[in-house]
Design a protein around this motif. Structure first.
Motif, PDB file in Angstrom:
ATOM      1  N   ILE A  51      27.781 -38.728   9.271  1.00 19.05           N
ATOM      2  CA  ILE A  51      27.511 -38.865   7.845  1.00 19.05           C
ATOM      3  C   ILE A  51      28.319 -40.030   7.307  1.00 19.05           C
ATOM      4  O   ILE A  51      29.511 -40.133   7.544  1.00 19.05           O
ATOM      5  CB  ILE A  51      27.901 -37.569   7.109  1.00 19.05           C
ATOM      6  N   ASN A  52      27.641 -40.925   6.619  1.00 20.12           N
ATOM      7  CA  ASN A  52      28.337 -42.112   6.150  1.00 20.12           C
ATOM      8  C   ASN A  52      28.916 -41.923   4.762  1.00 20.12           C
ATOM      9  O   ASN A  52      28.288 -42.240   3.766  1.00 20.12           O
ATOM     10  CB  ASN A  52      27.392 -43.308   6.152  1.00 20.12           C
ATOM     11  N   SER A  53      30.084 -41.374   4.721  1.00 23.72           N
ATOM     12  CA  SER A  53      30.746 -41.234   3.433  1.00 23.72           C
ATOM     13  C   SER A  53      32.235 -41.130   3.674  1.00 23.72           C
ATOM     14  O   SER A  53      32.678 -40.369   4.529  1.00 23.72           O
ATOM     15  CB  SER A  53      30.231 -39.988   2.724  1.00 23.72           C
ATOM     16  N   ASN A  57      34.682 -38.235   5.360  1.00 22.65           N
ATOM     17  CA  ASN A  57      35.609 -38.625   6.408  1.00 22.65           C
ATOM     18  C   ASN A  57      37.012 -38.093   6.164  1.00 22.65           C
ATOM     19  O   ASN A  57      37.631 -37.505   7.038  1.00 22.65           O
ATOM     20  CB  ASN A  57      35.686 -40.151   6.428  1.00 22.65           C
TER      21      ASN A  57
END
Lengths: 339, 334
Positions: A51-53, A57
Motif C-alpha cells: 500500500i502506497n502511503s 508505513n
C-alpha cells in the motif's frame, strides 16, 4: 475479596489495556490520519499488495510493532516479577535479582564485541548468558551450606555483580570508536529498534512461557506460604521452583536483548496488582501482566513523544516507579505481605 | 632498595633540572595552562588517537616513545610507521593513563586528551617534572589550532604552516556551499554506529554538514549525541543520509528497509557511508576537512565540477604524511 469482584476488576483492567493500546497507536512524533489507516487496513485485508502511503508505513512498520512489543515486555517483566516474589517469598524479588538481567546484558555486549551480526547474534548470546547466570545462582545456593530461600537472593547478588563486571570489562576491551558506542547504545535501553522481527522473537518465548505460568498459578499460591506447606500439599517444591525460574529466564532474555535493562516495572507492578486485586495468584498473576502492559505503554509513550530525541526508557520507569514504590511502602501496609 | 633510591634521586634531579634550566619555551595549551616545554623535544608520548595523528601529521612519529592503547592498532598509523606496534601503551582517554608507565619512559613532553580529568593528570605529571599539554581538536577551528600549537611545541612552525595551508585550501573551496541560501541547502542526516543515533549541535559532524551546504535536522534539538525514534527520522524527511565510516551494518540493507520507503534520501538512493577505509573522516582529526569536502561534493555535485577531488585528497595526505592517499590504499590492499 469476592471472586465476583476480582473477575470484574480483571475485566476492567483488560478493557483499560485495550484502550491504552489503541490510543497509543495514534500518539507519536509523526501525525497519522486515522481515516487513512482504516481505509488502508480494509484494502490490506481484502488483497495482499503493498500500500502506497507513508501514514500506513509509519503505522504498520514502526508504531504497531513497537506498541505490541512494549505491551509484551511490560507483561513479561511484571509476571516474572510476581513469579519470583512468590517463589522466593521475598517482596523485593524482581527479574534482576537472579542475575538474569545482568547475564543477558553481558551476553548482548559479548555478542557485539565478537561481531556477531545479524538477527540471532545478540539474542542467542543474551539468552545463553541469562540462563548461565540463573543456573549459576541456583547451584551456588544449592551447594551452599546455608538453609532457606535468602541464600538464592544472595547468590543472585554475587552473580549480578560478576556479570556487571563482565559488561564493564567488555566496555574496557571494546574499540572506543567502533564497538563501544554500539554497546552503550544497545544497553541503554529503549524500544526504538523495535520491528516485527523483535515482536516475533518475543512472542515465540512469551506465549509458551505465559501459558506455563498461568497453569502453575496454584503452585505459586502454595509456594508463597512456605516450603513445608507446599510439600504437605503434594507440590514438588524443588522441581517446580527450577521450572518457574527457567521459564521466567527464557522469557526475560529476549526482552533484555530488545530493550536493554528496563528497571522497576518488574518490582513495582506485582505490588500494585496485589493491592488492587489481592494476593491470590489466580487473579493476581494475569492482573500483574495486564497492568505491566498498561504502565510500560504509558511510559514508553512519554519516552518517544516528549522530545524529538528518545528518552531512555529506564529513566522514565525509574522516575515514575521509584516514588510510587515509596508511596506503597509508606501508605499501604496491606500489600499482601503482612497478612 | 638501592634501585628505588637511585630512582628517587633521579626524580629529584629531574625536578631540579626543570627548575634551573632555561632552555624551554612557554606554551599555552588548549585549556589555558601555561606549560614549559624543553626546546629540543626528542621523546613524545600521546594519550589518545587524535594526539597521535597530529604528531604523524608533522612527521614526528619516530620521536614517539609511548602511545595510547588504541593507536598501535590503527590501520593508518601502522601503514605509515609499522614500528608503532612496538611502542609502550600508556593507557587511554576512557580509562585514564598510567602515570608510572609514563614516568618510566622519560618523555620530554606528553600530549593529553581533553576532559576526563585532563587537568588532574597534567598536575600529577607536573609533580614529576614532566611537561604535558592538553589538546582539544573537537571543532574545525580547534583542529587547526592544535596543529599550530603542536608546531610551536615541537619547534616545527614551518611544517605546521604548510599543513595549515591544506586546511585553508579546503575551506576556500567550501565557500561555494557555506553561504548557500536556505532554499538551496539540503537536509542532511548523519548516523553514527546505528541509524537512529545522530549528532546535535556543538559536534564536529554538525559543523561539517553546515559548511557542506546542508541543514542538520537534529541540530535544533539538543547538544551532543542524540538518539531518535524511526518516526522522527520520517518526520524530518532528510534529502541525504550519511553514516559514519564505522556504521555497523550495510547501506544496501538500509535502502531496502520498507519503513523508510518514502523518505527522500531513501527514495532517491542518497544514502552514503563516510570515507575512508584507512581512517574515519567523520571523526575529529586532520582528515575531518577531507570528510567535509567529500560531503559537500556529494550534496552539491554541480557546484564542484571544476574541482579535482582525487588530486586534493592525494596532496593532503602527501603533505601531512609524506605518502599519497592512493599509495596508502595500495599498501592497505596488499
Amino acid at each position: 475479596m469476592h471472586i465476583q469482584s476480582q473477575r470484574k476488576i480483571l475485566t476492567l483492567l483488560i478493557v483499560l489495556l485495550i484502550s491504552v493500546f489503541i490510543i497509543s497507536l495514534f500518539i507519536g512524533r509523526y501525525k497519522i490520519s486515522i481515516s487513512d489507516i482504516l481505509t488502508n487496513m480494509g484494502t490490506r485485508i481484502i488483497r495482499e499488495e503493498p500500500i502506497n502511503s507513508n501514514d500506513w508505513n509509519v503505522f504498520f512498520y514502526i508504531r504497531l510493532p513497537r506498541i505490541i512489543l512494549v505491551t509484551i515486555v511490560g507483561a513479561i517483566l511484571s509476571m516474572t516479577g510476581a513469579t519470583y516474589q512468590s517463589v522466593f517469598r521475598n517482596p523485593l524479588a524482581s527479574p534482576s535479582i537472579l542475575g538474569v538481567s545482568a547475564g543477558s546484558a553481558f551476553g548482548v555486549a559479548l555478542g557485539i564485541l565478537l561481531n556477531k551480526e545479524g538477527l540471532l547474534g545478540p539474542y542467542l548470546f543474551s539468552f545463553s548468558f541469562g540462563l548461565i547466570a540463573v543456573f549459576l545462582t541456583f547451584y551456588i545456593s544449592v551447594w551452599s551450606k546455608v538453609k532457606g530461600v535468602t541464600v538464592l537472593v544472595l547468590a543472585g547478588m554475587a552473580v549480578t555483580s560478576f556479570f556487571n563486571a563482565g559488561v564493564s570489562l567488555i566496555q574496557y576491551l571494546a574499540d572506543p570508536y567502533e564497538k563501544l558506542p554500539n554497546i552503550v547504545f544497545w544497553l541503554m535501553g529503549g524500544f526504538n529498534r523495535a520491528g516485527w522481527r523483535e515482536v516475533y522473537i518475543s512472542l515465540f518465548t512469551m506465549v509458551p512461557g505465559i501459558i506455563i505460568l498461568l497453569i502453575l498459578r496454584w503452585h505459586l499460591n502454595v509456594m508463597s506460604m512456605g516450603d513445608e506447606e507446599a510439600i504437605s500439599m503434594g507440590v514438588n517444591v524443588k522441581w517446580t521452583r527450577i521450572l518457574l525460574i527457567f521459564v521466567s529466564t527464557v522469557m526475560i532474555a529476549p526482552t533484555v536483548a530488545v530493550a536493554g535493562q528496563v528497571t522497576w516495572i518488574g518490582l513495582v507492578t506485582p505490588h500494585i496488582a496485589r493491592y488492587i486485586i489481592g494476593a491470590n495468584h489466580r487473579y493476581m498473576l494475569p492482573a500483574a501482566g495486564v497492568l505491566g502492559g498498561i504502565l510500560l505503554l504509558i511510559m514508553d509513550n512519554i519516552a518517544r513523544t516528549l522530545t524529538p530525541s528518545e528518552i531512555p526508557i529506564s529513566i522514565v520507569t525509574a522516575f515514575i516507579g521509584a516514588p510510587f514504590f515509596v508511596y506503597l511502602l509508606i501508605r499501604r501496609r496491606e500489600s499482601g505481605w503482612n497478612q | 632498595m638501592k634501585k628505588y633510591f637511585l630512582f628517587f634521586i633521579f626524580i629529584i634531579l629531574l625536578m631540579l633540572t626543570t627548575l634551573f634550566s632555561s632552555d624551554f619555551v612557554i606554551v599555552r595549551d588548549m585549556i589555558g595552562r601555561e606549560v614549559k616545554v624543553p626546546l629540543n623535544v626528542e621523546r613524545i608520548i600521546t594519550t589518545y588517537k587524535p594526539a597521535t595523528q597530529f604528531v604523524f601529521a608533522l612527521n614526528e612519529q619516530d620521536k614517539l616513545v609511548g602511545v595510547d592503547d588504541g593507536s598501535s592498532r590503527e590501520k593508518l598509523f601502522s601503514y605509515i610507521y609499522p614500528e608503532i606496534k612496538n611502542l609502550t601503551p600508556v593507557g587511554s582517554k576512557r580509562e585514564g593513563v598510567n602515570i608510572e608507565t609514563i614516568a618510566s619512559l622519560h618523555p620530554d613532553v606528553v600530549i593529553l586528551f581533553p576532559h576526563n580529568e585532563a587537568e588532574l593528570t597534567a598536575s600529577k605529571l607536573e609533580q614529576l617534572g614532566i611537561a604535558s599539554f592538553v589538546i582539544n581538536p573537537e571543532s574545525l577551528e580547534q583542529i587547526r589550532e592544535t596543529n599550530i600549537l603542536l608546531g610551536k611545541v615541537l619547534g616545527l612552525e614551518e611544517k605546521a604552516r604548510i599543513v595549515d595551508e591544506q586546511f585553508e585550501n579546503i575551506l576556500n573551496i567550501l565557500q561555494r556551499t557555506k553561504n548557500l541560501p536556505n532554499n538551496q541547502k539540503k537536509v542532511i542526516y548523519f548516523a553514527n554506529s546505528e541509524l537512529l543515533d545522530t549528532v546535535g549541535e556543538g559536534l564536529l559532524q554538525n559543523d561539517m554538514i553546515e559548511l557542506a551546504g546542508g541543514i542538520n535536522p537534529a541540530a535544533m534539538n539538543k547538544k551532543g549525541f542524540v538518539k531518535i525514534s524511526p518516526e522522527q527520522l520520517i518526520v524530518w524527511n532528510p534529502d541525504m543520509v550519511v553514516t559514519s565510516q564505522l556504521y555497523r551494518g550495510n547501506i544496501d540493507d538500509l535502502l531496502n528497509d520498507p519503513k523508510y520507503r518514502y523518505v527522500n534520501a531513501f527514495k532517491n538512493k542518497e544514502v552514503y557511508r563516510f570515507p575512508s577505509e584507512l581512517e574515519p573522516w567523520d571523526f575529529p582529526s586532520p582528515s575531518s576537512y577531507l570528510g567535509m569536502l567529500w560531503l559537500a561534493i556529494n550534496a552539491h555535485p554541480d557546484l564542484f565540477t571544476d574541482i579535482d577531488y582525487e588530486q586534493i585528497v592525494n596532496d593532503f595526505y602527501y603533505t601531512l604524511y609524506g605518502i599519497s592517499y592512493n599509495e596508502l590504499l595500495n599498501k592497505a590492499n596488499n
